[in-house]
Design a protein around this motif. Structure first.
Motif, PDB file in Angstrom:
ATOM      1  N   TYR A 167       0.831  -1.207   0.000  1.00 45.27           N
ATOM      2  CA  TYR A 167       0.000   0.000   0.000  1.00 45.27           C
ATOM      3  C   TYR A 167       0.867   1.259   0.000  1.00 45.27           C
ATOM      4  N   GLU A 168       1.960   1.247   0.776  1.00 48.24           N
ATOM      5  CA  GLU A 168       2.851   2.412   0.779  1.00 48.24           C
ATOM      6  C   GLU A 168       3.475   2.635  -0.606  1.00 48.24           C
ATOM      7  N   GLN A 169       3.845   1.571  -1.276  1.00 47.71           N
ATOM      8  CA  GLN A 169       4.412   1.686  -2.630  1.00 47.71           C
ATOM      9  C   GLN A 169       3.397   2.270  -3.609  1.00 47.71           C
ATOM     10  N   ASN A 170       2.126   2.162  -3.267  1.00 46.32           N
ATOM     11  CA  ASN A 170       1.058   2.650  -4.134  1.00 46.32           C
ATOM     12  C   ASN A 170       0.417   3.935  -3.609  1.00 46.32           C
ATOM     13  N   GLY A 171       1.158   4.678  -2.779  1.00 44.95           N
ATOM     14  CA  GLY A 171       0.748   6.015  -2.391  1.00 44.95           C
ATOM     15  C   GLY A 171      -0.002   6.161  -1.083  1.00 44.95           C
ATOM     16  N   PHE A 172      -0.315   5.072  -0.403  1.00 43.82           N
ATOM     17  CA  PHE A 172      -1.005   5.161   0.884  1.00 43.82           C
ATOM     18  C   PHE A 172      -0.005   5.542   1.970  1.00 43.82           C
ATOM     19  N   THR A 173      -0.473   6.258   2.978  1.00 45.39           N
ATOM     20  CA  THR A 173       0.358   6.604   4.125  1.00 45.39           C
ATOM     21  C   THR A 173      -0.324   6.130   5.402  1.00 45.39           C
ATOM     22  N   LYS A 174       0.483   5.765   6.382  1.00 46.91           N
ATOM     23  CA  LYS A 174      -0.046   5.367   7.693  1.00 46.91           C
ATOM     24  C   LYS A 174      -0.567   6.608   8.391  1.00 46.91           C
ATOM     25  N   CYS A 175      -1.728   6.501   8.984  1.00 45.88           N
ATOM     26  CA  CYS A 175      -2.297   7.657   9.680  1.00 45.88           C
ATOM     27  C   CYS A 175      -2.920   7.279  11.019  1.00 45.88           C
ATOM     28  N   GLY A 176      -2.750   6.037  11.436  1.00 44.64           N
ATOM     29  CA  GLY A 176      -3.296   5.629  12.714  1.00 44.64           C
ATOM     30  C   GLY A 176      -3.092   4.144  12.940  1.00 44.64           C
ATOM     31  N   THR A 177      -3.518   3.691  14.103  1.00 39.65           N
ATOM     32  CA  THR A 177      -3.442   2.268  14.434  1.00 39.65           C
ATOM     33  C   THR A 177      -4.797   1.813  14.950  1.00 39.65           C
ATOM     34  N   TYR A 178      -4.978   0.515  14.948  1.00 45.89           N
ATOM     35  CA  TYR A 178      -6.225  -0.100  15.355  1.00 45.89           C
ATOM     36  C   TYR A 178      -5.879  -1.478  15.893  1.00 45.89           C
ATOM     37  N   THR A 179      -6.615  -1.942  16.879  1.00 45.66           N
ATOM     38  CA  THR A 179      -6.388  -3.280  17.422  1.00 45.66           C
ATOM     39  C   THR A 179      -7.665  -4.090  17.308  1.00 45.66           C
ATOM     40  N   LEU A 180      -7.560  -5.268  16.691  1.00 46.88           N
ATOM     41  CA  LEU A 180      -8.701  -6.182  16.594  1.00 46.88           C
ATOM     42  C   LEU A 180      -8.908  -6.845  17.945  1.00 46.88           C
ATOM     43  N   ASP A 181     -10.161  -7.083  18.298  1.00 42.91           N
ATOM     44  CA  ASP A 181     -10.430  -7.695  19.601  1.00 42.91           C
ATOM     45  C   ASP A 181     -11.075  -9.070  19.468  1.00 42.91           C
ATOM     46  N   PHE A 182     -10.785  -9.753  18.372  1.00 42.66           N
ATOM     47  CA  PHE A 182     -11.341 -11.091  18.168  1.00 42.66           C
ATOM     48  C   PHE A 182     -10.643 -12.077  19.097  1.00 42.66           C
ATOM     49  N   GLU A 183     -11.417 -12.691  19.985  1.00 38.81           N
ATOM     50  CA  GLU A 183     -10.856 -13.618  20.969  1.00 38.81           C
ATOM     51  C   GLU A 183     -10.163 -14.808  20.302  1.00 38.81           C
ATOM     52  N   ALA A 184     -10.677 -15.249  19.160  1.00 41.45           N
ATOM     53  CA  ALA A 184     -10.121 -16.419  18.479  1.00 41.45           C
ATOM     54  C   ALA A 184      -8.808 -16.109  17.747  1.00 41.45           C
ATOM     55  N   MET A 185      -8.449 -14.814  17.667  1.00 40.87           N
ATOM     56  CA  MET A 185      -7.241 -14.414  16.942  1.00 40.87           C
ATOM     57  C   MET A 185      -6.031 -14.426  17.873  1.00 40.87           C
ATOM     58  N   LYS A 186      -4.904 -14.891  17.341  1.00 36.75           N
ATOM     59  CA  LYS A 186      -3.664 -14.871  18.118  1.00 36.75           C
ATOM     60  C   LYS A 186      -3.292 -13.417  18.411  1.00 36.75           C
ATOM     61  N   GLU A 187      -2.937 -13.146  19.651  1.00 33.86           N
ATOM     62  CA  GLU A 187      -2.711 -11.762  20.092  1.00 33.86           C
ATOM     63  C   GLU A 187      -1.649 -11.025  19.293  1.00 33.86           C
ATOM     64  N   GLU A 188      -0.597 -11.720  18.871  1.00 34.72           N
ATOM     65  CA  GLU A 188       0.497 -11.043  18.173  1.00 34.72           C
ATOM     66  C   GLU A 188       0.102 -10.534  16.785  1.00 34.72           C
ATOM     67  N   TYR A 189      -1.088 -10.910  16.303  1.00 40.97           N
ATOM     68  CA  TYR A 189      -1.525 -10.479  14.974  1.00 40.97           C
ATOM     69  C   TYR A 189      -2.705  -9.502  15.011  1.00 40.97           C
ATOM     70  N   ARG A 190      -3.043  -8.998  16.163  1.00 35.35           N
ATOM     71  CA  ARG A 190      -4.228  -8.142  16.279  1.00 35.35           C
ATOM     72  C   ARG A 190      -4.014  -6.690  15.875  1.00 35.35           C
ATOM     73  N   GLY A 191      -2.768  -6.263  15.723  1.00 34.45           N
ATOM     74  CA  GLY A 191      -2.477  -4.872  15.403  1.00 34.45           C
ATOM     75  C   GLY A 191      -2.694  -4.557  13.930  1.00 34.45           C
ATOM     76  N   MET A 192      -3.216  -3.359  13.690  1.00 31.58           N
ATOM     77  CA  MET A 192      -3.453  -2.910  12.318  1.00 31.58           C
ATOM     78  C   MET A 192      -3.027  -1.454  12.181  1.00 31.58           C
ATOM     79  N   TYR A 193      -2.652  -1.108  10.959  1.00 32.90           N
ATOM     80  CA  TYR A 193      -2.432   0.292  10.612  1.00 32.90           C
ATOM     81  C   TYR A 193      -3.664   0.787   9.869  1.00 32.90           C
ATOM     82  N   VAL A 194      -4.043   2.022  10.148  1.00 28.59           N
ATOM     83  CA  VAL A 194      -5.016   2.711   9.324  1.00 28.59           C
ATOM     84  C   VAL A 194      -4.182   3.481   8.296  1.00 28.59           C
ATOM     85  N   MET A 195      -4.548   3.337   7.033  1.00 29.36           N
ATOM     86  CA  MET A 195      -3.787   3.974   5.960  1.00 29.36           C
ATOM     87  C   MET A 195      -4.748   4.715   5.050  1.00 29.36           C
ATOM     88  N   LYS A 196      -4.247   5.793   4.415  1.00 31.21           N
ATOM     89  CA  LYS A 196      -5.111   6.567   3.536  1.00 31.21           C
ATOM     90  C   LYS A 196      -4.364   6.984   2.277  1.00 31.21           C
TER      91      LYS A 196
END
Length: 174
Positions: free
Chosen positions: A141-170
């Motif tokens: 996404y960065e190579q295609n012009g998107f920039t990071k503008c925030g973070t988000y955390t998924l709260d799905f109990e079934a998801m492994k904790e180390e993979y819950r982080g997300m970037y918001v990009m625009k």
């Protein structure tokens, strides 16, 4: 470059969408889950879940074909506010899912170009998305012009904790 065709997906295509969604998700994301992804697949790709999303006037689904072969799908949320942008100004790119066999061939870039043109036709000022912070898609996404503008955390109990982080990009549009 393969010949790419992106076509609108309707409720009549629900089982085609369901098949490509499960297969493409399975190619890339099962490692995220304690249960191998079954909770998420059942939650997001069941007949009822897809029917509800396909009937949502704010959602647009597209099937992605390369050389006449179905290789993925795209989901856009047409009017979805983000930060200082109103729903009328912003569109969310919720999903680009491609089969592993279709990855790395420039299809994602073509789908992003399609998305950009679609947003411009709607008069949007920004396209935004959430990408897993552990994923190579952030670089794409960065190579295609998107920039990071925030973070988000998924709260799905079934998801492994180390993979819950997300970037918001625009991607701001001209």
């Amino acid at each position: 470059m393969p010949t790419v065709k992106i076509t609108a997906c309707t409720t009549a295509d629900i089982h085609i969408l369901q098949d490509i969604a499960i297969n493409s998700y399975g190619d890339h994301y099962l490692y995220l889950w304690h249960d191998g992804g079954m909770w998420y697949i059942n939650r997001c790709f069941s007949d009822d879940a897809l029917k509800k999303e396909l009937e949502d006037e704010n959602a647009a689904f597209f099937l992605i074909y390369a050389e006449e072969e179905l290789v993925g799908f795209l989901k856009l949320n047409l009017h979805k506010e983000m930060d200082s942008y109103t729903a009328a100004e912003a569109m969310e790119l919720e999903r680009i899912y491609l089969l592993k066999s279709a990855s790395g061939k420039g299809l994602g870039r073509m789908v992003l170009n399609f998305t950009r043109q679609y947003a411009q036709k709607l008069g949007k000022k920004v396209i935004w998305l959430k990408a897993m912070d552990s994923s190579k898609s952030v670089d794409f996404y960065e190579q295609n012009g998107f920039t990071k503008c925030g973070t988000y955390t998924l709260d799905f109990e079934a998801m492994k904790e180390e993979y819950r982080g997300m970037y918001v990009m625009k991607l701001e549009l001209d």
